[in-house]
Design a protein around this motif. Structure first.
Motif, mmCIF file in Angstrom:
data_model
loop_
_atom_site.group_PDB
_atom_site.id
_atom_site.type_symbol
_atom_site.label_atom_id
_atom_site.label_comp_id
_atom_site.label_asym_id
_atom_site.label_seq_id
_atom_site.Cartn_x
_atom_site.Cartn_y
_atom_site.Cartn_z
ATOM 1 N N ARG A 138 0.846 -1.186 0.000
ATOM 2 C CA ARG A 138 0.000 0.000 0.000
ATOM 3 C C ARG A 138 0.881 1.235 0.000
ATOM 4 N NH1 ARG A 138 -3.902 -0.409 5.015
ATOM 5 N NH2 ARG A 138 -1.949 0.350 5.818
ATOM 6 N N GLN A 139 0.489 2.199 -0.793
ATOM 7 C CA GLN A 139 1.166 3.489 -0.800
ATOM 8 C C GLN A 139 0.093 4.562 -0.828
ATOM 9 O OE1 GLN A 139 3.779 3.419 -4.185
ATOM 10 N NE2 GLN A 139 5.370 2.364 -3.051
ATOM 11 N N THR A 140 0.392 5.686 -0.204
ATOM 12 C CA THR A 140 -0.559 6.792 -0.199
ATOM 13 C C THR A 140 -0.065 7.866 -1.144
ATOM 14 O OG1 THR A 140 -1.152 6.307 2.075
ATOM 15 C CG2 THR A 140 -1.740 8.477 1.251
ATOM 16 N N LEU A 141 -0.934 8.256 -2.054
ATOM 17 C CA LEU A 141 -0.652 9.311 -3.021
ATOM 18 C C LEU A 141 -1.241 10.599 -2.459
ATOM 19 C CD1 LEU A 141 0.443 9.897 -5.875
ATOM 20 C CD2 LEU A 141 -1.811 9.301 -6.756
ATOM 21 N N LEU A 142 -0.389 11.610 -2.224
ATOM 22 C CA LEU A 142 -0.818 12.893 -1.661
ATOM 23 C C LEU A 142 -0.817 13.955 -2.741
ATOM 24 C CD1 LEU A 142 1.396 12.938 1.549
ATOM 25 C CD2 LEU A 142 -0.998 12.256 1.376
ATOM 26 N N ALA A 143 -1.818 14.837 -2.679
ATOM 27 C CA ALA A 143 -1.902 15.928 -3.649
ATOM 28 C C ALA A 143 -2.241 17.225 -2.917
ATOM 29 C CB ALA A 143 -2.953 15.617 -4.705
ATOM 30 N N PRO A 144 -1.238 17.966 -2.448
ATOM 31 C CA PRO A 144 -1.513 19.282 -1.859
ATOM 32 C C PRO A 144 -1.492 20.357 -2.945
ATOM 33 C CG PRO A 144 0.764 18.686 -1.482
ATOM 34 C CD PRO A 144 0.124 17.541 -2.224
ATOM 35 N N THR A 145 -2.289 21.394 -2.761
ATOM 36 C CA THR A 145 -2.250 22.506 -3.700
ATOM 37 C C THR A 145 -1.047 23.395 -3.357
ATOM 38 O OG1 THR A 145 -3.750 23.753 -2.275
ATOM 39 C CG2 THR A 145 -4.747 22.532 -4.096
ATOM 40 N N ALA A 146 -0.707 24.306 -4.243
ATOM 41 C CA ALA A 146 0.438 25.198 -4.029
ATOM 42 C C ALA A 146 0.259 25.978 -2.738
ATOM 43 C CB ALA A 146 0.586 26.151 -5.204
ATOM 44 N N GLY A 147 1.289 26.035 -1.932
ATOM 45 C CA GLY A 147 1.262 26.772 -0.680
ATOM 46 C C GLY A 147 0.686 25.998 0.494
ATOM 47 N N THR A 148 0.239 24.762 0.255
ATOM 48 C CA THR A 148 -0.313 23.929 1.320
ATOM 49 C C THR A 148 0.782 23.025 1.845
ATOM 50 O OG1 THR A 148 -2.448 23.900 0.230
ATOM 51 C CG2 THR A 148 -2.079 22.230 1.879
ATOM 52 N N GLY A 149 0.907 22.952 3.142
ATOM 53 C CA GLY A 149 1.927 22.106 3.743
ATOM 54 C C GLY A 149 1.311 20.988 4.556
ATOM 55 N N LEU A 150 2.164 20.103 5.023
ATOM 56 C CA LEU A 150 1.747 19.013 5.898
ATOM 57 C C LEU A 150 2.388 19.221 7.257
ATOM 58 C CD1 LEU A 150 2.233 15.996 3.479
ATOM 59 C CD2 LEU A 150 0.109 17.167 4.046
ATOM 60 N N ARG A 151 1.646 18.919 8.295
ATOM 61 C CA ARG A 151 2.167 19.015 9.655
ATOM 62 C C ARG A 151 2.801 17.690 10.037
ATOM 63 N NH1 ARG A 151 -2.812 21.924 12.735
ATOM 64 N NH2 ARG A 151 -2.796 23.797 11.479
ATOM 65 N N PRO A 152 3.727 17.709 10.994
ATOM 66 C CA PRO A 152 4.285 16.455 11.486
ATOM 67 C C PRO A 152 3.192 15.599 12.108
ATOM 68 C CG PRO A 152 5.531 18.341 12.313
ATOM 69 C CD PRO A 152 4.318 18.875 11.630
ATOM 70 N N ALA A 153 3.437 14.318 12.211
ATOM 71 C CA ALA A 153 2.483 13.401 12.837
ATOM 72 C C ALA A 153 2.107 13.925 14.217
ATOM 73 C CB ALA A 153 3.071 12.010 12.942
ATOM 74 N N GLY A 154 0.853 13.823 14.557
ATOM 75 C CA GLY A 154 0.384 14.359 15.813
ATOM 76 C C GLY A 154 -0.218 15.744 15.666
ATOM 77 N N GLY A 155 0.037 16.405 14.543
ATOM 78 C CA GLY A 155 -0.553 17.693 14.252
ATOM 79 C C GLY A 155 -0.038 18.862 15.068
ATOM 80 N N ARG A 156 1.068 18.700 15.772
ATOM 81 C CA ARG A 156 1.597 19.783 16.582
ATOM 82 C C ARG A 156 2.609 20.603 15.796
ATOM 83 N NH1 ARG A 156 3.465 16.093 21.267
ATOM 84 N NH2 ARG A 156 1.717 14.692 21.068
ATOM 85 N N ASN A 157 2.504 21.898 15.889
ATOM 86 C CA ASN A 157 3.525 22.768 15.288
ATOM 87 C C ASN A 157 4.713 22.845 16.229
ATOM 88 O OD1 ASN A 157 2.024 23.391 13.027
ATOM 89 N ND2 ASN A 157 0.941 25.037 14.062
ATOM 90 N N ARG A 158 5.895 22.848 15.689
ATOM 91 C CA ARG A 158 7.098 22.935 16.518
ATOM 92 C C ARG A 158 7.808 24.228 16.296
ATOM 93 N NH1 ARG A 158 9.455 16.834 16.362
ATOM 94 N NH2 ARG A 158 7.481 15.893 16.758
#
Length: 58
Positions: free
Chosen positions: A38-58
């Motif tokens: 299984r692999q996950t295909l991600l498609a973010p739009t321009a300027g969209t980022g992903l947060r680290p696991a857990g959703g906490r900003n560091r």
């Protein structure tokens, strides 16, 4: 299982991402001889980022 064309799937995901409030879309792709991979295909739009696991900003 039918083979998929990743370019086509990516285009579909980008359309979904553009319509989503989060600006992201994802789908799981299954593969391998017995479809055990299984692999996950991600498609973010321009300027969209992903947060680290857990959703906490560091």
């Amino acid at each position: 299982m039918e083979p998929i064309r990743l370019g086509v799937r990516a285009g579909e995901l980008l359309e979904r991402a553009a319509a989503a409030p989060s600006g992201r879309a994802a789908d799981t792709v299954h593969g391998g001889h017995e479809h055990a991979l299984r692999q996950t295909l991600l498609a973010p739009t321009a300027g969209t980022g992903l947060r680290p696991a857990g959703g906490r900003n560091r």
